[in-house]
Scaffold this motif. Sequence first.
Motif, PDB file in Angstrom:
ATOM      1  N   LYS A  53      52.183  58.287 -22.619  1.00 18.57           N
ATOM      2  CA  LYS A  53      52.647  59.654 -22.350  1.00 18.57           C
ATOM      3  C   LYS A  53      53.967  59.972 -23.045  1.00 18.57           C
ATOM      4  O   LYS A  53      54.232  61.130 -23.374  1.00 18.57           O
ATOM      5  CB  LYS A  53      52.749  59.902 -20.842  1.00 18.57           C
ATOM      6  N   ILE A  54      54.785  58.972 -23.302  1.00 17.99           N
ATOM      7  CA  ILE A  54      56.049  59.217 -24.012  1.00 17.99           C
ATOM      8  C   ILE A  54      55.748  59.610 -25.461  1.00 17.99           C
ATOM      9  O   ILE A  54      56.290  60.593 -25.973  1.00 17.99           O
ATOM     10  CB  ILE A  54      56.970  57.982 -23.931  1.00 17.99           C
ATOM     11  N   SER A  55      54.872  58.859 -26.113  1.00 16.60           N
ATOM     12  CA  SER A  55      54.481  59.202 -27.485  1.00 16.60           C
ATOM     13  C   SER A  55      53.735  60.530 -27.534  1.00 16.60           C
ATOM     14  O   SER A  55      53.914  61.323 -28.463  1.00 16.60           O
ATOM     15  CB  SER A  55      53.600  58.099 -28.072  1.00 16.60           C
TER      16      SER A  55
ATOM     17  N   SER B 140      56.219  63.330 -27.238  1.00 24.39           N
ATOM     18  CA  SER B 140      56.970  63.439 -28.487  1.00 24.39           C
ATOM     19  C   SER B 140      56.147  64.168 -29.551  1.00 24.39           C
ATOM     20  O   SER B 140      56.653  65.060 -30.241  1.00 24.39           O
ATOM     21  CB  SER B 140      57.365  62.044 -28.975  1.00 24.39           C
ATOM     22  N   ALA B 141      54.869  63.816 -29.673  1.00 21.75           N
ATOM     23  CA  ALA B 141      53.990  64.477 -30.635  1.00 21.75           C
ATOM     24  C   ALA B 141      53.815  65.952 -30.274  1.00 21.75           C
ATOM     25  O   ALA B 141      53.862  66.821 -31.148  1.00 21.75           O
ATOM     26  CB  ALA B 141      52.636  63.774 -30.689  1.00 21.75           C
ATOM     27  N   ALA B 142      53.629  66.241 -28.996  1.00 21.41           N
ATOM     28  CA  ALA B 142      53.438  67.628 -28.556  1.00 21.41           C
ATOM     29  C   ALA B 142      54.679  68.469 -28.856  1.00 21.41           C
ATOM     30  O   ALA B 142      54.563  69.594 -29.341  1.00 21.41           O
ATOM     31  CB  ALA B 142      53.103  67.665 -27.069  1.00 21.41           C
ATOM     32  N   ARG B 143      55.848  67.927 -28.561  1.00 22.21           N
ATOM     33  CA  ARG B 143      57.089  68.663 -28.841  1.00 22.21           C
ATOM     34  C   ARG B 143      57.273  68.877 -30.347  1.00 22.21           C
ATOM     35  O   ARG B 143      57.727  69.935 -30.781  1.00 22.21           O
ATOM     36  CB  ARG B 143      58.284  67.941 -28.237  1.00 22.21           C
TER      37      ARG B 143
ATOM     38  N   GLY C 263      47.388  59.201 -36.936  1.00 23.22           N
ATOM     39  CA  GLY C 263      47.883  57.986 -36.298  1.00 23.22           C
ATOM     40  C   GLY C 263      47.228  57.823 -34.941  1.00 23.22           C
ATOM     41  O   GLY C 263      46.008  57.875 -34.822  1.00 23.22           O
ATOM     42  N   GLY C 264      48.036  57.682 -33.911  1.00 22.91           N
ATOM     43  CA  GLY C 264      47.515  57.515 -32.558  1.00 22.91           C
ATOM     44  C   GLY C 264      47.410  58.807 -31.778  1.00 22.91           C
ATOM     45  O   GLY C 264      47.220  58.789 -30.563  1.00 22.91           O
ATOM     46  N   THR C 265      47.529  59.935 -32.458  1.00 24.67           N
ATOM     47  CA  THR C 265      47.491  61.232 -31.782  1.00 24.67           C
ATOM     48  C   THR C 265      46.218  61.999 -32.127  1.00 24.67           C
ATOM     49  O   THR C 265      45.867  62.137 -33.298  1.00 24.67           O
ATOM     50  CB  THR C 265      48.712  62.089 -32.181  1.00 24.67           C
TER      51      THR C 265
END
Length: 118
Positions: A83-85, A88-91, A47-49
């Motif tokens: 940075k919020i997304s 979230s992805a990192a966590r 996706g966007g990550t």
Amino acid sequence: MSAYHQIFIRTTKAEGEIVDDITSASGAPLERLAEKHNDISFGGKAGGTIVEVEMSHDFEDEQDLQFESYPILVTIRNIDSNKISEESAARSIFEALQHIGGYHMILVFNLQRLLAQV
């Protein structure tokens, strides 16, 4: 210099198993990158990550962050710089690796703020 979310990892697992676990945890199929990408060993996108894995790094310990104890570095970037997304992805990746097991990790933001540790 941009600030990203990063997971520093210590494990006894072999490189192939680490790559498979990070692929599973992130949903980003990781591929070995060419030498032109400097120290980044593997990279992928879901996706966007964007997920980048370095099997070694040169970061030195900083205050309460013991980077030298965690030789593997996973950098998580959001293509829109959200940075919020990104967090979230990192966590999510951090928690998935914790669930898989066999990893000692710290999750940091901007190489300065500790967000989680197992």
